[in-house]
Design an enzyme around this catalytic site. Structure first.
Site, short mmCIF file in Angstrom:
data_model
loop_
_atom_site.label_atom_id
_atom_site.label_comp_id
_atom_site.label_asym_id
_atom_site.label_seq_id
_atom_site.Cartn_x
_atom_site.Cartn_y
_atom_site.Cartn_z
N TRP A 321 0.84 -1.22 0.00
CA TRP A 321 0.00 0.00 0.00
C TRP A 321 0.86 1.25 0.00
O TRP A 321 0.39 2.34 -0.32
CB TRP A 321 -0.98 0.00 1.18
N ASP A 322 2.14 1.08 0.34
CA ASP A 322 3.09 2.20 0.31
C ASP A 322 2.98 2.96 -1.01
O ASP A 322 3.07 4.19 -1.05
CB ASP A 322 4.54 1.70 0.44
N GLU A 460 0.22 -3.10 12.83
CA GLU A 460 0.45 -4.56 12.70
C GLU A 460 0.74 -5.23 14.04
O GLU A 460 1.07 -6.42 14.07
CB GLU A 460 1.57 -4.79 11.68
N LYS A 560 1.72 0.37 16.45
CA LYS A 560 2.96 0.43 15.67
C LYS A 560 3.04 1.70 14.82
O LYS A 560 4.07 2.34 14.73
CB LYS A 560 3.02 -0.81 14.77
N GLN A 561 1.93 2.05 14.18
CA GLN A 561 1.97 3.16 13.21
C GLN A 561 0.59 3.77 13.09
O GLN A 561 -0.40 3.15 13.51
CB GLN A 561 2.44 2.64 11.86
O1 IFM Z 1 3.51 -1.44 4.11
C1 IFM Z 1 4.39 -1.36 5.18
C2 IFM Z 1 3.61 -1.60 6.46
O2 IFM Z 1 2.60 -0.63 6.65
C3 IFM Z 1 4.53 -1.62 7.65
N1 IFM Z 1 5.58 -2.59 7.45
C4 IFM Z 1 6.37 -2.38 6.25
C5 IFM Z 1 5.51 -2.35 5.02
C6 IFM Z 1 6.35 -2.07 3.78
O3 IFM Z 1 6.93 -0.80 3.87
#
Ligand code: IFM
Length: 735
Positions: A321-322, A460, A560-561
């Protein structure tokens, strides 16, 4: 003579004086430099230069990532040229994957930038000029001083050039022009002094042709080496193609190749530059990010943009999704051809996504979390931890939000470009099929409310959750966007289907609590152990899962994010107006920023909320991820999504730029310590400059532009530009 110029020397022209004789001398000097094949100099402007002095064995691979030269077609690690035990020469070609399933990875190609001497402990200076995409070297191995200039042509993607000058015998000393990777059979051959090699890879392959020549001064000859790479994911390689293109390049000659490359970079910066007045470090970090974003994405028939672009092997070059949510917006707003190519990559893999949904007993398109050549899911199912323990990877199965992220990419591209034809065709198909997936994915409860159960949001740390707010609201947005699609060719979306999508969207739960104003990240998040990052460590990022163990983070409110907050960023119209503050207050202190994708998004939202210091701190964190290797993973490639988030923080966050139909809305939040913020954009085919200061916003479009400042009324600004202040309707019209 400058006498004919009424106002003296025009801006941008350097006046040397001395009349025609001096001018003739200058030309003679240029001709002499060309005859001598002098290695060109860099402009040497510290505001545009990334320099690496020496070879630090532990950081060498990090430095090679930072100094990657890419042109949207191939990427080359910035190694120290000569042999060195810490160096890891690497050339990757975009869109060509070796192997099958989770082990499929971007193809390694023959290396063009190796020279036949030992670097040893020699002083080595490498400088990457971000303005021109030129990488200059000064080395002094035992046998003598070497200077070199390398580039990967932005004007002719896949074409590389190396010019090196050094003592006789050192550079022409019998090295290979192309060093072939050991991982597969490369055929090789020679043709009238040129060398070529090729390998078949999957349905396609790579062919490369190279030539070199020695000339210049007797005592210090110059080596010129030019290579052309022709990668294809679809067509078998033929060396003749690479040889023919190499011949054209040779005919053009070094000077023209260099000039074209410089001109191509100048144009790209004119389309995209972001200027931050008042913070030099942030400025360099932003330029570094934009440079690598621009060099990582091509604009041919499709662009597969992996998590690390063309700069390294992490995640094997798989597409996440990046690409849609982090990298694409920058390109949609500055160079739409490249954004469109990224969406074509998805469109070409729609059949695989339709099949994936069918296999799961659903309708529509289920795009995979990790995608490579054919669009099947290539997410690995497990990995080994640093302690050697085998850990399951659940993202492939659970991060279904990727489906809506692809549709969001379409919306973003169309909002900026106004490409109605794409939306009526390919883009609309992507949006409709992703909506169909959600329509078949939701489950209704006895009260008729729709749920999406057993997923993982962007955070995640928490797998197997129900009703992740991010997934549900993105699905809701996707369904509504699809219901609003223009009639498609063949009219394949029926009115009944549109009504069904709207009804599902309206009944999807989203976890919003009207009392606190906070979206619950998923059902039951509020009951988890309350924990703030400040209780765990003084600074971010932290890997909270390593610190606390997987099961503790899973049962705690540590994330995490950016997860819920991604909604406020991506789909602000889908969340309750003015709910940003409450969600920032709640989620900011609980976010570990353990993913590089996170701090830039927080920076954007903190800026929107007018929290300048926190916003600048988060932005600085995002810009330093690779420059300081804060995640200790830059050795395996640059974090392209984080780079995209840097642009988003500046443009969407601080500048507050958003497309709103045919109007460009601008609502800046300039930190007091910055004196200005300059942006170049392309909105609906109209190139424009924004100069934001504490006095107002100067808008300079190429053609009349409808623009709205803050909550004001939309105004039309012509090519002569206008200075807008909040409530300055009349002044803008007069201009
Ligand atoms: O897509 C990301 C994910 O959101 C977090 N871990 C790494 C992936 C790739 O950059």
């Amino acid at each position: 003579s400058v006498g004919a110029e009424p106002a003296g020397v025009p801006k941008g022209v350097r006046f040397l004086g001395g009349g025609p004789d001096s001018f003739a001398d200058l030309l003679a000097a240029q001709i002499e430099r060309r005859r001598e094949r002098a290695v060109p100099e860099l402009d040497d402007d510290p505001a545009w230069t990334i320099g690496v002095a020496g070879v630090d064995r532990t950081l060498e691979r990090v430095h090679e990532s930072l100094l990657t030269l890419a042109d949207g077609c191939i990427g080359t690690a910035g190694t120290p040229l000569g042999r060195h035990p810490a160096a890891a020469p690497l050339v990757l070609s975009g869109g060509v994957y070796v192997g099958e399933g989770p082990s499929s990875e971007l193809a390694r190609c023959p290396v063009w930038n190796s020279l036949p001497f030992d670097v040893g402990d020699a002083p080595v200076d490498r400088s990457l000029d971000l303005h021109t995409g030129l990488l200059r070297y000064e080395l002094a191995p035992e046998a003598g001083r070497v200077e070199a200039m390398l580039f990967s042509s932005l004007a002719r993607p896949g074409t590389t050039s190396l010019r090196a000058a050094g003592p006789r015998g050192l550079l022409e000393g019998g090295g290979e022009v192309l060093s072939l990777p050991a991982d597969r059979e490369w055929r090789r051959g020679a043709d009238e002094g040129r060398v070529w090699s090729q390998a078949r890879i999957g349905r396609g392959g790579v062919s490369v042709a190279a030539s070199e020549s020695v000339g210049g001064r007797d005592g210090s000859p110059t080596l010129d080496r030019t290579c052309v790479y022709c990668p294809s994911g679809e067509r078998q390689p033929v060396p003749e193609q690479a040889i023919a293109r190499l011949r054209e390049t040779e005919e053009a000659g070094y000077e023209r190749l260099l000039a074209e490359h410089r001109a191509a970079w100048a144009t790209r910066w004119e389309e995209a530059e972001v200027r931050i007045d008042g913070d030099d470090e942030l400025q360099l970090g932003a330029r570094f990010a934009l440079f690598h974003l621009m060099s990582s994405v091509g604009e041919g028939s499709e662009a597969a943009v992996g998590a690390r672009g063309l700069s390294g092997t992490a995640y094997r070059g798989h597409v996440f999704w990046d690409a849609c949510a982090f990298v694409l917006p920058f390109l949609a707003a500055t160079h739409p051809e490249a954004a469109r190519a990224m969406l074509e990559y998805r469109a070409h893999r729609l059949p695989a996504a339709l099949a994936m949904a069918r296999r799961a007993g659903r309708r529509g398109a289920r795009f995979p979390w990790e995608s490579a050549a054919d669009g099947d899911d290539v997410t690995p199912r497990s990995a080994f931890s640093r302690a050697g323990e085998r850990l399951p990877i659940l993202t492939g199965e659970l991060e279904e939000h990727i489906v809506a992220d692809v549709a969001w990419g379409v919306g973003c591209y169309v909002d900026w470009s106004g490409d109605a034809e794409f939306l009526a065709g390919t883009g609309g198909r992507l949006v409709a099929e992703t909506a169909r997936y959600w329509a078949s994915r939701v489950e209704r409860d006895a009260r008729g409310r729709a749920h999406i159960r057993d997923v993982m949001g962007p955070d995640e740390y928490h797998p197997h959750v129900d009703d992740n707010a991010f997934t549900n609201v993105m699905a809701r947005w996707n369904l509504r966007f699809a219901a609003d699609l223009p009639a498609q060719e063949g009219g394949e979306v029926t009115n009944a289907e549109r009504d069904e999508w709207l009804a599902i969207a309206d009944s999807l739960v989203d976890g919003y609590d009207a009392v606190s104003g906070v979206y619950e990240q998923f059902a039951g998040f509020g009951e988890l152990e309350p924990l703030l990052i400040a209780e765990l460590a003084p600074h971010r990022p932290i890997a909270a899962d390593l610190l606390l163990g997987r099961s503790r983070v899973e049962s705690a409110q540590v994330i995490k994010q950016a997860d819920v907050l991604m909604l406020h960023h991506l789909v602000p119209d889908e969340v309750v107006p003015s709910s940003l503050g409450a969600n920032l207050d709640f989620y900011e202190p609980r976010t570990a920023h353990a993913s590089s994708l996170s701090p830039g998004i927080h920076a954007a939202l903190l800026a929107r909320a007018g929290r300048h210091d926190a916003a600048c701190e988060a932005l600085s964190l995002a810009t330093r991820i690779d420059l300081d290797d804060t995640s200790e993973t830059t050795a395996e490639g640059l974090h392209l999504a984080a780079m995209g988030s840097v642009w988003q923080a500046l443009a969407l966050g601080f500048a507050g730029v958003r497309p709103a139909g045919e109007t460009l809305s601008v609502d800046p939040r300039l930190p007091p310590q910055w004196t200005g913020l300059g942006l170049r954009l392309q909105f609906r085919g109209n190139r424009l400059r924004l100069e934001i200061s504490h006095d107002g916003v100067e808008v300079i479009p190429e053609a009349p532009l409808r623009v709205r400042l803050g909550e004001g009324e939309p105004l039309v600004v012509g090519p002569q530009g206008a200075m807008l202040h909040v409530g300055s309707k009349q002044e803008a019209e007069r201009d």
